[in-house]
Motif scaffolding. Structure first.
Motif, PDB file in Angstrom:
ATOM      1  N   ALA A  38       0.865  -1.099  -0.151  1.00  0.00           N
ATOM      2  CA  ALA A  38       0.018  -0.051   0.056  1.00  0.00           C
ATOM      3  C   ALA A  38       0.739   1.487   0.078  1.00  0.00           C
ATOM      4  O   ALA A  38       0.512   2.101  -0.779  1.00  0.00           O
ATOM      5  CB  ALA A  38      -0.894  -0.049   1.135  1.00  0.00           C
ATOM      6  N   VAL A  39       1.831   1.166   0.586  1.00  0.00           N
ATOM      7  CA  VAL A  39       2.989   2.298   0.782  1.00  0.00           C
ATOM      8  C   VAL A  39       3.642   2.464  -0.516  1.00  0.00           C
ATOM      9  O   VAL A  39       3.713   3.787  -1.249  1.00  0.00           O
ATOM     10  CB  VAL A  39       3.838   2.377   1.856  1.00  0.00           C
ATOM     11  N   SER A  40       3.781   1.603  -1.052  1.00  0.00           N
ATOM     12  CA  SER A  40       4.247   1.571  -2.338  1.00  0.00           C
ATOM     13  C   SER A  40       3.580   2.399  -3.493  1.00  0.00           C
ATOM     14  O   SER A  40       3.910   3.088  -4.152  1.00  0.00           O
ATOM     15  CB  SER A  40       4.709   0.163  -2.827  1.00  0.00           C
ATOM     16  N   VAL A  41       2.162   1.918  -3.644  1.00  0.00           N
ATOM     17  CA  VAL A  41       1.160   2.622  -4.387  1.00  0.00           C
ATOM     18  C   VAL A  41       1.038   3.970  -4.175  1.00  0.00           C
ATOM     19  O   VAL A  41       1.019   4.953  -4.991  1.00  0.00           O
ATOM     20  CB  VAL A  41      -0.186   1.734  -4.549  1.00  0.00           C
ATOM     21  N   CYS A  42       0.747   4.414  -2.851  1.00  0.00           N
ATOM     22  CA  CYS A  42       0.864   5.563  -2.333  1.00  0.00           C
ATOM     23  C   CYS A  42       1.833   6.650  -2.691  1.00  0.00           C
ATOM     24  O   CYS A  42       1.702   7.695  -3.262  1.00  0.00           O
ATOM     25  CB  CYS A  42       0.364   5.788  -0.845  1.00  0.00           C
ATOM     26  N   GLY A  43       3.039   6.035  -2.615  1.00  0.00           N
ATOM     27  CA  GLY A  43       4.353   6.601  -2.547  1.00  0.00           C
ATOM     28  C   GLY A  43       4.565   6.940  -4.039  1.00  0.00           C
ATOM     29  O   GLY A  43       5.194   8.115  -4.561  1.00  0.00           O
ATOM     30  N   ALA A  44       4.013   6.211  -4.900  1.00  0.00           N
ATOM     31  CA  ALA A  44       4.424   6.205  -6.417  1.00  0.00           C
ATOM     32  C   ALA A  44       3.599   7.422  -6.928  1.00  0.00           C
ATOM     33  O   ALA A  44       4.060   8.269  -7.906  1.00  0.00           O
ATOM     34  CB  ALA A  44       3.981   4.961  -7.158  1.00  0.00           C
ATOM     35  N   PHE A  45       2.292   7.807  -6.378  1.00  0.00           N
ATOM     36  CA  PHE A  45       1.421   8.907  -6.794  1.00  0.00           C
ATOM     37  C   PHE A  45       1.879  10.228  -6.199  1.00  0.00           C
ATOM     38  O   PHE A  45       1.776  11.395  -6.605  1.00  0.00           O
ATOM     39  CB  PHE A  45       0.257   8.310  -6.769  1.00  0.00           C
TER      40      PHE A  45
END
Length: 151
Positions: A38-45
């Motif tokens: 989840a942090v990966s997806v949020c951080g990517a955006f």
């Protein structure tokens, strides 16, 4: 590096803390893996949306999750589980879609997020823990040598 001891602690401090039960640690590993994704997806955006400050926010979230996993479980796998979830999702986000869209494009902020998050995960996985082993198994007792060479 002694100035970091109040924040990160020493090896002796970590070994003095009690280990959580095994079942709780296993559940925490699964939860940390999903939180890493989840942090990966949020951080990517976030790193793209708010471009120089967004990278710092995303990396702070990654570092907090990796270090929090390490401290919550008391094992190096506590930092490795969210790192694995984070990296697997990033590998998917780096691939181009059939329509030609990219979630992570070849920009400096995307590379900073990818490299910085990887470094933070590895650093957190090498910090002092409550045990010397990856999964929280206590270290074996060292063998003593017998004086005189006989048994």
């Amino acid at each position: 590096m002694k100035f970091l001891h109040p924040f990160l602690g020493t090896r002796e401090d970590r070994l003095a803390e009690p280990m959580p039960p095994r079942g709780l640690r296993i559940a925490a590993y699964v939860l940390l893996f999903l939180l890493g994704a989840a942090v990966s997806v949020c951080g990517a955006f976030v790193q793209t949306l708010w471009a120089p400050l967004g990278v710092l926010i995303a990396l702070l979230a990654c570092g907090g999750l990796f270090y929090g996993g390490l401290r919550a479980t008391g094992t190096k796998l506590g930092a490795g589980a969210p790192l694995a979830g984070w990296f697997l999702v990033l590998a998917v986000l780096l691939a181009p879609r059939p329509e030609g869209d990219l979630v992570l494009s070849a920009t400096g902020t995307a590379y900073a997020y990818l490299f910085g998050g990887s470094v933070l995960g590895v650093v957190c996985a090498t910090l002092p823990t409550r045990t010397g082993f990856l999964f929280g198994v206590p270290a074996p007792e060292p063998r003593r040598t017998v004086k005189g060479g006989g048994r």
